[in-house]
Enzyme design. Structure first.
Site, PDB file in Angstrom:
ATOM      1  N   ASP A 204       0.855  -1.188   0.000  1.00 13.51           N
ATOM      2  CA  ASP A 204       0.000   0.000   0.000  1.00 13.51           C
ATOM      3  C   ASP A 204       0.892   1.240   0.000  1.00 13.51           C
ATOM      4  O   ASP A 204       1.825   1.341   0.809  1.00 13.51           O
ATOM      5  CB  ASP A 204      -0.875  -0.051   1.267  1.00 13.51           C
ATOM      6  N   ASN A 212      -2.536  13.016  -3.812  1.00 13.58           N
ATOM      7  CA  ASN A 212      -3.708  13.486  -4.567  1.00 13.58           C
ATOM      8  C   ASN A 212      -4.072  14.918  -4.184  1.00 13.58           C
ATOM      9  O   ASN A 212      -4.312  15.753  -5.059  1.00 13.58           O
ATOM     10  CB  ASN A 212      -4.911  12.583  -4.271  1.00 13.58           C
ATOM     11  N   HIS A 217      -5.279  14.530  -8.853  1.00 17.52           N
ATOM     12  CA  HIS A 217      -5.556  13.122  -9.146  1.00 17.52           C
ATOM     13  C   HIS A 217      -4.798  12.593 -10.361  1.00 17.52           C
ATOM     14  O   HIS A 217      -4.436  11.423 -10.411  1.00 17.52           O
ATOM     15  CB  HIS A 217      -7.064  12.917  -9.347  1.00 17.52           C
ATOM     16  N   ASP A 221      -2.652   9.359 -10.419  1.00 15.19           N
ATOM     17  CA  ASP A 221      -2.802   8.239 -11.375  1.00 15.19           C
ATOM     18  C   ASP A 221      -1.442   7.844 -11.952  1.00 15.19           C
ATOM     19  O   ASP A 221      -1.138   6.665 -12.117  1.00 15.19           O
ATOM     20  CB  ASP A 221      -3.725   8.653 -12.533  1.00 15.19           C
ATOM     21  N   GLU A 247      -4.943   2.271  -3.915  1.00 19.46           N
ATOM     22  CA  GLU A 247      -3.470   2.386  -3.987  1.00 19.46           C
ATOM     23  C   GLU A 247      -2.839   1.157  -3.351  1.00 19.46           C
ATOM     24  O   GLU A 247      -1.759   1.223  -2.789  1.00 19.46           O
ATOM     25  CB  GLU A 247      -2.952   3.679  -3.321  1.00 19.46           C
TER      26      GLU A 247
HETATM   27  N1  LIG Z   1      -5.291   9.314  -8.239  1.00 18.00           N
HETATM   28  C1  LIG Z   1      -5.933   8.245  -7.777  1.00 18.00           C
HETATM   29  N2  LIG Z   1      -6.213   8.161  -6.456  1.00 18.00           N
HETATM   30  C2  LIG Z   1      -6.848   7.070  -5.991  1.00 18.00           C
HETATM   31  C3  LIG Z   1      -7.276   6.040  -6.840  1.00 18.00           C
HETATM   32  N3  LIG Z   1      -7.895   5.106  -6.086  1.00 18.00           N
HETATM   33  C4  LIG Z   1      -7.869   5.539  -4.809  1.00 18.00           C
HETATM   34  N4  LIG Z   1      -7.221   6.730  -4.745  1.00 18.00           N
HETATM   35  C5  LIG Z   1      -6.966   7.569  -3.568  1.00 18.00           C
HETATM   36  O1  LIG Z   1      -6.100   6.916  -2.669  1.00 18.00           O
HETATM   37  C6  LIG Z   1      -6.259   7.580  -1.408  1.00 18.00           C
HETATM   38  C7  LIG Z   1      -6.194   6.549  -0.314  1.00 18.00           C
HETATM   39  O2  LIG Z   1      -6.213   7.239   0.898  1.00 18.00           O
HETATM   40  P1  LIG Z   1      -6.149   6.546   2.323  1.00 18.00           P
HETATM   41  O3  LIG Z   1      -6.921   5.257   2.285  1.00 18.00           O
HETATM   42  O4  LIG Z   1      -6.541   7.554   3.338  1.00 18.00           O
HETATM   43  O5  LIG Z   1      -4.676   6.102   2.501  1.00 18.00           O
HETATM   44  P2  LIG Z   1      -3.328   6.949   2.490  1.00 18.00           P
HETATM   45  O6  LIG Z   1      -3.535   8.411   2.356  1.00 18.00           O
HETATM   46  O7  LIG Z   1      -2.447   6.307   1.458  1.00 18.00           O
HETATM   47  O8  LIG Z   1      -2.773   6.692   3.933  1.00 18.00           O
HETATM   48  P3  LIG Z   1      -2.084   5.360   4.479  1.00 18.00           P
HETATM   49  O9  LIG Z   1      -2.558   4.223   3.626  1.00 18.00           O
HETATM   50  O10 LIG Z   1      -2.560   5.258   5.867  1.00 18.00           O
HETATM   51  O11 LIG Z   1      -0.623   5.582   4.384  1.00 18.00           O
HETATM   52  C8  LIG Z   1      -7.606   8.314  -1.443  1.00 18.00           C
HETATM   53  O12 LIG Z   1      -7.350   9.694  -1.478  1.00 18.00           O
HETATM   54  C9  LIG Z   1      -8.221   7.882  -2.784  1.00 18.00           C
HETATM   55  O13 LIG Z   1      -8.959   8.898  -3.395  1.00 18.00           O
HETATM   56  C10 LIG Z   1      -7.000   6.167  -8.238  1.00 18.00           C
HETATM   57  O14 LIG Z   1      -7.334   5.301  -9.064  1.00 18.00           O
HETATM   58  N5  LIG Z   1      -6.325   7.274  -8.657  1.00 18.00           N
END
Ligand SMILES: Nc1nc2c(ncn2[C@@H]2O[C@H](COP(=O)(O)OP(=O)(O)OP(=O)(O)O)[C@@H](O)[C@H]2O)c(=O)[nH]1
Length: 347
Positions: A204, A212, A217, A221, A247
């Site tokens: 992860d 983001n 975004h 991506d 992610e």
């Molecule tokens: N650009 C982009 N962002 C994505 C996609 N899928 C998920 N995300 C973003 O990934 C982020 C995941 O955030 P969190 O689950 O809070 O995790 P994190 O900020 O990585 O924090 P930790 O996992 O705790 O380190 C969110 O802001 C989602 O919008 C995608 O296909 N493209």
């Protein structure tokens, strides 16, 4: 379109095709018995038996390709014999069987088999037909071979494209989750049968939300795409990289034990933190949970790996944790991890 329904289409069409063949042959056998041609009726009955078995297995979801291929070869032998006793009437049965050959064998084998089958049948038909009749049929059969080959080539290409789109994540080009159950089931079976070790890594990206939020975004991506490339490049050729969630990526390492999986996890952590993306200031890091067999089932395998990942996050991120090293009481649910996140907002 619901892609899960695609699996049912080949079974239905295959059953229908076999049923049509069975009815045709059975009716013809009855006719040969009525006109006292017991020899041909007997030979054709021999081909009905494997066809009926094949339908039974298909109905019970136990059909396999080899058994279908054998059935078809027996039917081809029976039809060749009918060319010897019926001449052009026997040759008529060649056309549909040639098409079936192209759907049960790969293109090269199907071409070779149907060529030999047609040649033998045409020569046998010479037993009672004039050579000019056999030549006329040879041309028609050659056409059938060419169209059969082109048709099966096009259908195979479309099937490959459909499979690719059904199993691939559009953004990153790695596998999507549909692939997961099939792969992990096979590995659990391999472990139960031969004790073959296998491992999974759940990776992860850290604080991806901030990427983001800060850079947008589209850049997010791009980071996901580059990460997927790194995962593919720095894992063994037979490793399967699957986009598990937003992610989150799952890397399936068939045949690798915990020590080997740990080495790969460390390499991936280093490669990702060394990543330089021009639009982003600072490093991208990732956390990884590692879990190797044994596991009682897929759910447990994944759930324990997930716990290891959460502990890697809680312990400060940018690291991997082995599920085997987790204490049973440690982070028994996700709430513990969420609480830990809350007290480290600026990390
Ligand atoms: N650009 C982009 N962002 C994505 C996609 N899928 C998920 N995300 C973003 O990934 C982020 C995941 O955030 P969190 O689950 O809070 O995790 P994190 O900020 O990585 O924090 P930790 O996992 O705790 O380190 C969110 O802001 C989602 O919008 C995608 O296909 N493209």
């Amino acid at each position: 379109m619901d892609l899960t329904k695609l699996n049912k289409i080949p079974k239905k069409s295959s059953l229908l095709l076999q049923f049509a063949g069975l009815v045709t042959i059975a009716t013809y056998v009855l006719y040969r018995i009525i006109i006292n041609d017991y020899a041909l009726a007997g030979i054709l009955t021999l081909s009905i038996v494997p066809l009926a078995i094949s339908m039974y297995l298909e109905w019970n979801n136990r059909a396999n390709l080899i058994q279908k291929q054998l059935t078809l070869i027996i039917i081809c032998i029976a039809i060749s014999y009918s060319c010897f006793t019926l001449g052009y009437k026997g040759l008529l049965y060649l056309f549909p069987t040639i098409f079936v050959i192209f759907f049960l064998f790969n293109l090269k084998t199907a071409l070779l088999l149907s060529f030999i089958y047609s040649l033998v049948s045409l020569l046998l038909a010479l037993n009672i037909e004039e050579s000019h009749v056999v030549i006329r049929y040879s041309i028609a059969i050659l056409d059938c071979l060419i169209f059969g080959a082109i048709f099966s080539h096009v259908v195979n290409k479309q099937k490959q494209a459909l499979l690719y789109f059904a199993n691939t994540d559009e953004l990153t080009g790695v596998y999507n989750r549909k692939r997961l159950i099939k792969t992990l089931t096979l590995l659990l079976q391999e472990y139960a049968l031969n004790g073959t070790q296998s491992s999974i890594l759940l990776l992860d990206l850290d604080h991806f939300k901030k990427v983001n939020d800060k850079f947008g975004h589209l850049i997010g991506d791009e980071v996901l795409r580059i990460t997927a490339q790194i995962l593919k490049t720095h894992t063994p050729d037979d490793a399967e990289v699957i986009r598990y969630g937003g992610e989150e990526f799952l890397i399936v390492l068939a045949g690798l034990d915990m020590d080997q999986a740990s080495i790969i996890a460390q390499v991936l952590i280093e490669r990702i933190s060394a990543l330089k993306i021009s639009q982003i200031q600072g490093n991208i890091t990732c956390s990884i949970g590692v879990n190797s067999l044994p596991a009682t089932n897929i759910d447990q395998w994944l759930a324990d790996c997930d716990k290891a990942l959460y502990q890697a996050k809680s312990d400060g991120r940018d690291r991997y944790i082995l599920a085997q090293e987790l204490k049973p009481t440690h982070y028994s649910n996700k709430k513990d991890y969420v609480d830990t996140k809350r007290v480290q907002p600026n990390q």
